[in-house]
Design an enzyme around this catalytic site. Structure first.
Site, PDB file in Angstrom:
ATOM      1  N   ALA A  12       0.804  -1.226   0.000  1.00 43.55           N
ATOM      2  CA  ALA A  12       0.000   0.000   0.000  1.00 43.55           C
ATOM      3  C   ALA A  12       0.835   1.274   0.000  1.00 43.55           C
ATOM      4  O   ALA A  12       0.310   2.356  -0.265  1.00 43.55           O
ATOM      5  CB  ALA A  12      -0.951  -0.006   1.196  1.00 43.55           C
ATOM      6  N   ALA A  13       2.123   1.156   0.284  1.00 42.53           N
ATOM      7  CA  ALA A  13       2.998   2.329   0.235  1.00 42.53           C
ATOM      8  C   ALA A  13       3.668   2.492  -1.122  1.00 42.53           C
ATOM      9  O   ALA A  13       4.419   3.443  -1.324  1.00 42.53           O
ATOM     10  CB  ALA A  13       4.073   2.228   1.325  1.00 42.53           C
ATOM     11  N   GLN A  15       3.979   2.488  -5.592  1.00 43.64           N
ATOM     12  CA  GLN A  15       3.515   3.414  -6.618  1.00 43.64           C
ATOM     13  C   GLN A  15       2.202   2.968  -7.267  1.00 43.64           C
ATOM     14  O   GLN A  15       1.376   3.810  -7.634  1.00 43.64           O
ATOM     15  CB  GLN A  15       4.589   3.631  -7.679  1.00 43.64           C
ATOM     16  CG  GLN A  15       5.053   2.371  -8.393  1.00 43.64           C
ATOM     17  CD  GLN A  15       5.860   2.704  -9.657  1.00 43.64           C
ATOM     18  OE1 GLN A  15       5.837   3.832 -10.132  1.00 43.64           O
ATOM     19  NE2 GLN A  15       6.547   1.712 -10.195  1.00 43.64           N
ATOM     20  N   ILE A  16       1.968   1.663  -7.427  1.00 42.88           N
ATOM     21  CA  ILE A  16       0.684   1.223  -7.984  1.00 42.88           C
ATOM     22  C   ILE A  16      -0.443   1.572  -7.012  1.00 42.88           C
ATOM     23  O   ILE A  16      -1.480   2.119  -7.403  1.00 42.88           O
ATOM     24  CB  ILE A  16       0.698  -0.287  -8.282  1.00 42.88           C
ATOM     25  CG1 ILE A  16       1.682  -0.605  -9.411  1.00 42.88           C
ATOM     26  CG2 ILE A  16      -0.706  -0.778  -8.662  1.00 42.88           C
ATOM     27  CD1 ILE A  16       1.841  -2.090  -9.689  1.00 42.88           C
ATOM     28  N   ALA A  17      -0.224   1.271  -5.745  1.00 42.54           N
ATOM     29  CA  ALA A  17      -1.253   1.544  -4.741  1.00 42.54           C
ATOM     30  C   ALA A  17      -1.572   3.029  -4.646  1.00 42.54           C
ATOM     31  O   ALA A  17      -2.706   3.408  -4.328  1.00 42.54           O
ATOM     32  CB  ALA A  17      -0.816   1.017  -3.383  1.00 42.54           C
ATOM     33  N   ASP A  42       1.605  -3.271   4.384  1.00 39.51           N
ATOM     34  CA  ASP A  42       2.936  -3.233   3.777  1.00 39.51           C
ATOM     35  C   ASP A  42       3.948  -3.781   4.783  1.00 39.51           C
ATOM     36  O   ASP A  42       3.582  -4.154   5.902  1.00 39.51           O
ATOM     37  CB  ASP A  42       3.307  -1.811   3.324  1.00 39.51           C
ATOM     38  CG  ASP A  42       4.128  -1.826   2.027  1.00 39.51           C
ATOM     39  OD1 ASP A  42       5.098  -2.604   1.952  1.00 39.51           O
ATOM     40  OD2 ASP A  42       3.793  -1.069   1.094  1.00 39.51           O
ATOM     41  N   GLY A 130       0.817  -8.449  -8.127  1.00 37.65           N
ATOM     42  CA  GLY A 130       2.271  -8.568  -8.036  1.00 37.65           C
ATOM     43  C   GLY A 130       2.806  -9.724  -8.857  1.00 37.65           C
ATOM     44  O   GLY A 130       2.280 -10.835  -8.804  1.00 37.65           O
ATOM     45  N   ASP A 159      -2.919  -6.376 -19.706  1.00 34.40           N
ATOM     46  CA  ASP A 159      -2.583  -6.827 -21.059  1.00 34.40           C
ATOM     47  C   ASP A 159      -3.774  -6.656 -22.000  1.00 34.40           C
ATOM     48  O   ASP A 159      -3.623  -6.241 -23.150  1.00 34.40           O
ATOM     49  CB  ASP A 159      -2.143  -8.292 -21.023  1.00 34.40           C
ATOM     50  CG  ASP A 159      -1.031  -8.526 -20.023  1.00 34.40           C
ATOM     51  OD1 ASP A 159       0.034  -7.909 -20.172  1.00 34.40           O
ATOM     52  OD2 ASP A 159      -1.238  -9.301 -19.073  1.00 34.40           O
ATOM     53  N   HIS A 187       0.718 -13.900 -17.639  1.00 35.48           N
ATOM     54  CA  HIS A 187       1.050 -12.470 -17.710  1.00 35.48           C
ATOM     55  C   HIS A 187       2.569 -12.373 -17.847  1.00 35.48           C
ATOM     56  O   HIS A 187       3.298 -12.118 -16.891  1.00 35.48           O
ATOM     57  CB  HIS A 187       0.565 -11.738 -16.464  1.00 35.48           C
ATOM     58  CG  HIS A 187       1.017 -10.303 -16.407  1.00 35.48           C
ATOM     59  ND1 HIS A 187       0.685  -9.382 -17.364  1.00 35.48           N
ATOM     60  CD2 HIS A 187       1.801  -9.647 -15.509  1.00 35.48           C
ATOM     61  CE1 HIS A 187       1.232  -8.213 -17.059  1.00 35.48           C
ATOM     62  NE2 HIS A 187       1.916  -8.357 -15.938  1.00 35.48           N
TER      63      HIS A 187
END
Length: 337
Positions: A12-13, A15-17, A42, A130, A159, A187
């Site tokens: 959660a810390a 860049q995606i989150a 996290d 992930g 994708d 993936h």
């Protein structure tokens, strides 16, 4: 309003989150009338950053967000959650092979699977973002035996979104007019982006993507390669992996899982294979699915040409190799206890 539901985002810390949490809290996934309690999970070194994320979420003054719970304890993070976005993983860096990710990540997803099994709701919907997502989802599910295996999925929606965008550009139409572009398999760079069953609307008429493009060399060559290598291309350009687009895809995936797909439309999800389309069983394989009442069903009866069959075979073999390697890592760690 409805009672709040609990949603966990791991990593959660990261860049995606940072993009994902705002989209969820705005109501883009579970609905604009569904209050939320967000669990932010996290690792301990990121606890300080988590506090900053909590401040920002509070400062957004989002009406649906009833509470934010930052934690480094998986048992608290997964407690009573209805949906889980498993974003946190060892990140892929430029020049890194996927197999390099396996050793670290399977151990992470074993712990998370055990925590889900222990404290999450039994109907929890678990989306693994992930990487390597398919194999991480396989590991996580295997350590959560009390939760149905169909409640675990891996994200291939990024994708699919990439492939849909490429087709829309090629046709000169809006992405909203293009549907039923499929991602088969893993993936990874072996995935098979398939436009043969794609449809698009132009002047209120539905047409076939492959017939309109009418360029087999493109659909089997540049199109496939662009989508397969898009993640690596983003890393080469940004020096970091996809973030904004990954967050958007995670929202799309969970939104459709939660709310269902439109009649006649299907989306791509990595789910436990039942052997459909000659895929290997007991791996997480991306299929076209239709969703109703929060339950997905593999689309049956699609015709695959020999080129497509060869691509599915290749990506299926890679998934079997990844699964076996992940299991060997876990067996080795267990024997060292």
């Amino acid at each position: 309003m409805a009672e709040p539901i609990r949603i966990v985002v791991t990593g959660a810390a990261g860049q995606i989150a940072y993009s994902l949490l705002y989209m969820i809290a705005r109501g883009e996934v579970f609905g604009i009338d569904q209050p939320l309690i967000l669990h932010l999970l996290d690792i301990p070194p990121m606890a300080g950053v988590l506090e900053g994320v909590v401040m920002e979420l509070n400062d957004c003054a989002l009406p649906l967000l009833r509470e934010v719970i930052p934690t480094t304890d998986p048992n608290m993070g997964f407690k009573d959650v209805s949906a889980a976005f498993l974003v946190g993983a060892m990140p892929r860096k430029e020049g890194m092979e996927r197999k390099d990710l396996l050793s670290a990540n399977v151990k992470i997803f074993k712990v998370q699977g055990q925590a889900l099994d222990k404290v999450a709701k039994k109907d929890v919907k678990v989306l693994v973002v992930g990487n390597p997502a398919n194999t991480n989802a396989f590991v996580c599910a295997n350590y959560a035996p009390s939760i149905p295996r169909e409640n675990f999925s891996a994200m291939t929606r990024l994708d699919q979104n990439r492939a849909t965008a490429q087709i829309a550009l090629k046709l000169g139409v809006s992405v909203s007019n293009v549907s039923n572009i499929i991602i088969w398999g893993n993936h990874s760079s072996t995935q098979y982006p398939d436009a043969d069953h794609g449809k698009f609307f132009i002047e209120e008429t539905q047409k076939s993507v492959s017939r309109a493009i009418n360029d087999e060399s493109y659909l089997r060559g540049a199109f496939v390669e662009t989508v397969q290598k898009r993640g690596a291309s983003v890393i080469a350009a940004r020096k970091m992996s996809s973030a904004m687009s990954a967050a958007k895809a995670a929202c799309d995936h969970m939104h459709d899982w939660w709310n269902g797909t439109a009649p006649g439309q299907f989306v791509s999800m990595g789910v436990f294979s039942d052997g459909s389309y000659n895929s290997p069983k007991n791996v997480i394989f991306s299929f076209p699915v239709e969703i109703n009442n929060k339950k997905w069903k593999i689309v049956e009866g699609l015709t695959l040409n020999d080129f497509a069959k060869s691509k599915l075979k290749l990506t299926g073999e890679e998934l079997q190799e990844e699964r076996n390697e992940a299991l060997s890592v876990l067996d080795a760690s267990a024997s060292n206890l």
